[in-house]
Structures are given as structure tokens and as C-alpha cells.
Design an enzyme around this catalytic site. Sequence first.
Site, PDB file in Angstrom:
ATOM      1  N   GLY A 126       0.802  -1.194   0.084  1.00  0.00           N
ATOM      2  CA  GLY A 126      -0.042   0.000   0.100  1.00  0.00           C
ATOM      3  C   GLY A 126       0.842   1.174   0.001  1.00  0.00           C
ATOM      4  O   GLY A 126       1.782   1.480  -0.667  1.00  0.00           O
ATOM      5  N   GLY A 135      18.665   8.543 -33.934  1.00  0.00           N
ATOM      6  CA  GLY A 135      18.345   8.993 -32.826  1.00  0.00           C
ATOM      7  C   GLY A 135      18.973   8.952 -31.572  1.00  0.00           C
ATOM      8  O   GLY A 135      19.288   9.707 -30.706  1.00  0.00           O
ATOM      9  N   ALA A 136      19.670   7.563 -31.562  1.00  0.00           N
ATOM     10  CA  ALA A 136      20.386   7.183 -30.429  1.00  0.00           C
ATOM     11  C   ALA A 136      21.676   7.936 -30.295  1.00  0.00           C
ATOM     12  O   ALA A 136      22.257   8.327 -29.304  1.00  0.00           O
ATOM     13  CB  ALA A 136      20.748   5.629 -30.406  1.00  0.00           C
TER      14      ALA A 136
END
Length: 520
Positions: free
Chosen positions: A172, A407-408
Site C-alpha cells: 500500500g 536518434g540514439a
Amino acid sequence: MSIQQENIMKLVERREKARLGGGLKRIDAQHQKGKYTARERLAMLLDEGSFEEMDMFVQHRCTNFGMEKSHTDGDGVVTGVGTIGGRIVYVYAQDFTVSGGSLSKTMSEKICKIMDMAMVNGAPVIGLNDSGGARIQEGIDALAGYGDIFQHNIKASGVVPQISAIMGPCAGGAVYSPALTDFTFMVKNTSYMFLTGPAVVKSVTGEDVDQERLGGASVHASKSGVTHFASENEEECLADIKRLLSFLPQNNMEEAPRRATNDLANRVDDMLNDIIPDNPNKAYDMHSVIASIVDDADFFEIHKNFAKNIIVGFAHMNGRSVGIVANNPGVLAGVLDINASRKGSRFVRFCDAFNIPIVTLVDVPGFLPGTQQEYGAVISHGAKLLFAYGEATVPKVTVTLRKSYGGAHIVMGSKYLESDVNYAWPSANIAVMGADGAVGVLYGKEIKAEEDPEKKKELTEQKKNEYNDLFCNPYQAAQKGYIEDVIEPRNTRFRVIRALEFLQNKHKEMPAKKHDNLPT
Ligand code: HXC
């Protein structure tokens, strides 16, 4: 005996009782589960004799379910301040022997108080969690208590380092606070983290699962990445927390302490000149590159078993603390995927928040394509890493070892994201993509039209060689000033240290804003 002596005796007795928490029987039960008590843990964590306890006599105020008849001084959490290696830390340790360490409103007040003190005084907060979650008898008050802790975690984020250890079953609310902190440690076989336990899972979804598979340390260290460390036992966990702290500053206004070393700054390592295999598809050991360039080969890896295609961790270079980010060609060829992007971006953001320079070692074939990645939002997660590098204003030094495609290439600490110093080894390939892919796109039709298999092979090779000659080297990037220099691998330690030295007074500010809007 004088009244004063009597009062003192009562105080001593009351302290002794408080130190027993839920009592000897429950302490024995804790030991039988292979767990230490809150106080034993703090004694192991802190410098001997340094602990100054606070709020030892605080009690809960609950009157539901007969709770008004049962009070324990301290109420389920031990809080205070102490030192680790002489440096101040604020600590709390939940006491499972008192109502299973469950959180009451007063417990949360104790925890929030030391978090406030940590923020005002600029020192890290360490929470040792061992709790059944919100104290059921307190109802909404317990939930409010958790809410207060979360709000404090959020305020403290980026102000002082926050470290959480999970040393028991945490369910929780007990798992959200650690998730908001910077680093989480779990202990194998005795600690669990889940929203709710196996019984509730069964009733809601019908799934049969035990505690270990649902939220054990190994699961969270390798599959979810919720924990950064899975320790073999509590002793190892507490020792690793101390080690982690040795790389960190006390707060966001300070720099990490320098560590003395006999490892010469200008030490060269000939091994690095031979580490890149001739075959571009063959892996090599990135960990040995890291060990070679940092002080005393001492690298403290974070998230070791999660998204192993990227390596992140702390080290020292000429005594200065640095964050290392490196693609790992040994796992999935070092490709960037969802988890690698999450892992990398969180680490880069931490380093930036706490004035730790970032050293990036690049060997990346690109982002992992495919439906699994696209459906999992690889675009958004990849953008997180991009964002993290682009917004980081600490000194950034990048060395490209081999592949750096597409992109890397941009993401991994490139010049365009305002990296300060970018070097490349002579083996670096900085291009939109590798030769195989590029030749397929540019000459696919021409190659397909060639009927003679021998000529087809020849043509493919010729086109690949042309492409490789043009792009698969570091000089295109060097000619255009996208990298500062092509360096001999053996000199990497020396060159990176020198760059860090001349960047040591870097001061850069981003445009004023309330806060950024990080992709999710
Ligand atoms: C009050 C609690 C408690 C709780 C445990 N205890 N959890 N008391 N509130 N949440 C008490 C037990 O009654 C028991 O008291 C003692 O602690 C030890 O617990 P045991 O069950 O005997 O220990 P163990 O077998 O080791 O099991 C530990 C446990 C289990 C796995 C943590 O107690 C459990 O499942 N507790 C509930 C976990 C849970 O669902 N929490 C979510 C709460 S909701 P005695 O007197 O017998 O020693 C929540 C929402 C917040 O947290 C949301 C915020 C976003």
C-alpha cells in the site's frame, strides 16, 4: 532518593521500555524471520554513538477499536539524526514490532519532521521501511499521514538525496514513498513491495501468485526496475547505502566530497587500444572500459540487473565524483529500449540535480524497433532520456567508442544537446544508420535487379565499402565540429579527467520556468 533522582530513574526506565518497541516476544519473532529491529538497523547504519533520537515519547492518538488502551512510546518508528562517515544524515526506521510498522498519523508526523529538518539543514534522508502500510484502525488519518509523507518526498526531491531501504513486507502506502525517493534498496527473501498482497490479487484478478514472484527483491531489481539494488542480506544493504552516500553531495547546493586517490590522472591503458573487435557485430566488455578509466577501477553500479543494455553508476575521476552512463554492447548490442531509456533518464536527472558531472560512453546501434516497444511508448520513454540529457547543465563529457547511429546518437550526450566536450575513438561510426541498413535503403532496388549472385554480392560489398568510407568513422563529425577531438583509446582516462578539470566551474542556466513538462 530525592524527587529529582526519582524523576531521572523514571526517565531512564521509560527510555529502556521505549527501546524495546513492541516487546521482547515480537523482537524475537523479527529475529526469527532473519530480520533486524529498527534500532539494530540504525546502529549498523550510523557512526557509533552518533545517533540523536527524536520524538521517542510520541504516541498515537487513535481511539478506534480499543486502540486508546494500547500505546507504545515512539509509536512504530524510530527517527532522528546521526552521521555516516562523519557526514550528517536524517533517518527513520519503521519498527515492525509495533503494529507491524503500520503507519499512524503521529508516525507520519515524526517522519515528516525529520524530512523538514533534513531539507532546512541540507542533509540526506534515509528511510528504513518495514511496514504493513496504513494503520487500519486509524482510517482516513493514516491515509492523510501517507499523503503528508508523499508531499514531503516531492518537496525534498532535488533538494537533498533521499534513500529508501525496504526491509520487510511493504504494501500500500508503504511502497509509494520509496518510489518517490532517489534510490531504493531491497533485501532478498525478506522484503517485498506491492500495491496489495497475493490474497487481494487473487480476489480481484484471479491470478495465483506468491509474495516473492509478485514483489520480491529480484523481481523489482530485474523486471520492474522499482528497486535499484537487491541485497543478499540487511548487512549488505546497509553497507551499500553508506557506499552510495560516499559519491553524493549532502544537498543540491553542494558538490560531492572529493576522494583521495593514488591512481594517477595521466595513467594510460594500452588494453583500450585493442578492445574494439574487428567485427562490428562482436561485443566487448564495457565494464572493463569503465574500470579502466575511473579511479582505482572502483565503479558503483546502479540498477545492475535492470535494463542491462545500458550501464549507469557512480565512480571517481581524479578524486571527483562522476555519473557514468554507458551503452552495453554485450546485451542486446547496447540498443536503447523502453527500460534502458527509463533507467538512463532517471540517473541523468539525479546527477544533474545534485551537481555530479556526467561521463557518457557511447556504443549504440539505435532504438529497438517493433510493436512491443511502440505499444509500450518507446517514443515517450526515449524522449525522457533525450530530455534528461538536454536539460542537464552539469559538466557533460561524451566519448564515442564505436557505433552511434540515428536518434540514439543524438540522445546519448551529443553535442546538439549541449554536451560540453565530445571525443571519439578512431573506431567510432557516427551516422544515420549502419552500412547494412543504409545500403538496403539507398541501393536495394539496384542490388535486387542484379541477377548474377556473384555480381550482386560484389555490388553490395562495393556500396557498403563506399558508405563505410564516407560515414563509418569519426572524421565526418570531427570535420564539422560535432566532436572536439579523435582520441587514442589508451588516453581516455587522462582526456576525460582533463575535460572535467576545465569544466569544473561550469555555470549554465536554463530559461526561467515554473518547471518542465517531462514526457511520461
Ligand atoms: C494495523 C497491522 C497492519 C496494518 C499489520 N498489522 N499490518 N495493524 N494496520 N496495516 C499488525 C498485525 O495485526 C499484527 O499485529 C502485526 O502487525 C504483525 O502482522 P502479522 O500479520 O502478524 O505479520 P506477518 O505475518 O509478517 O505479515 C505482515 C503483513 C500483513 C504481510 C504486512 O500484516 C499484512 O498483509 N498487512 C496488511 C497489508 C496491507 O494490505 N496494507 C495496505 C494498507 S492500505 P499483532 O498485534 O497481532 O502483532 C494502504 C493504503 C495507502 O496502505 C495508500 C496510499 C497511496
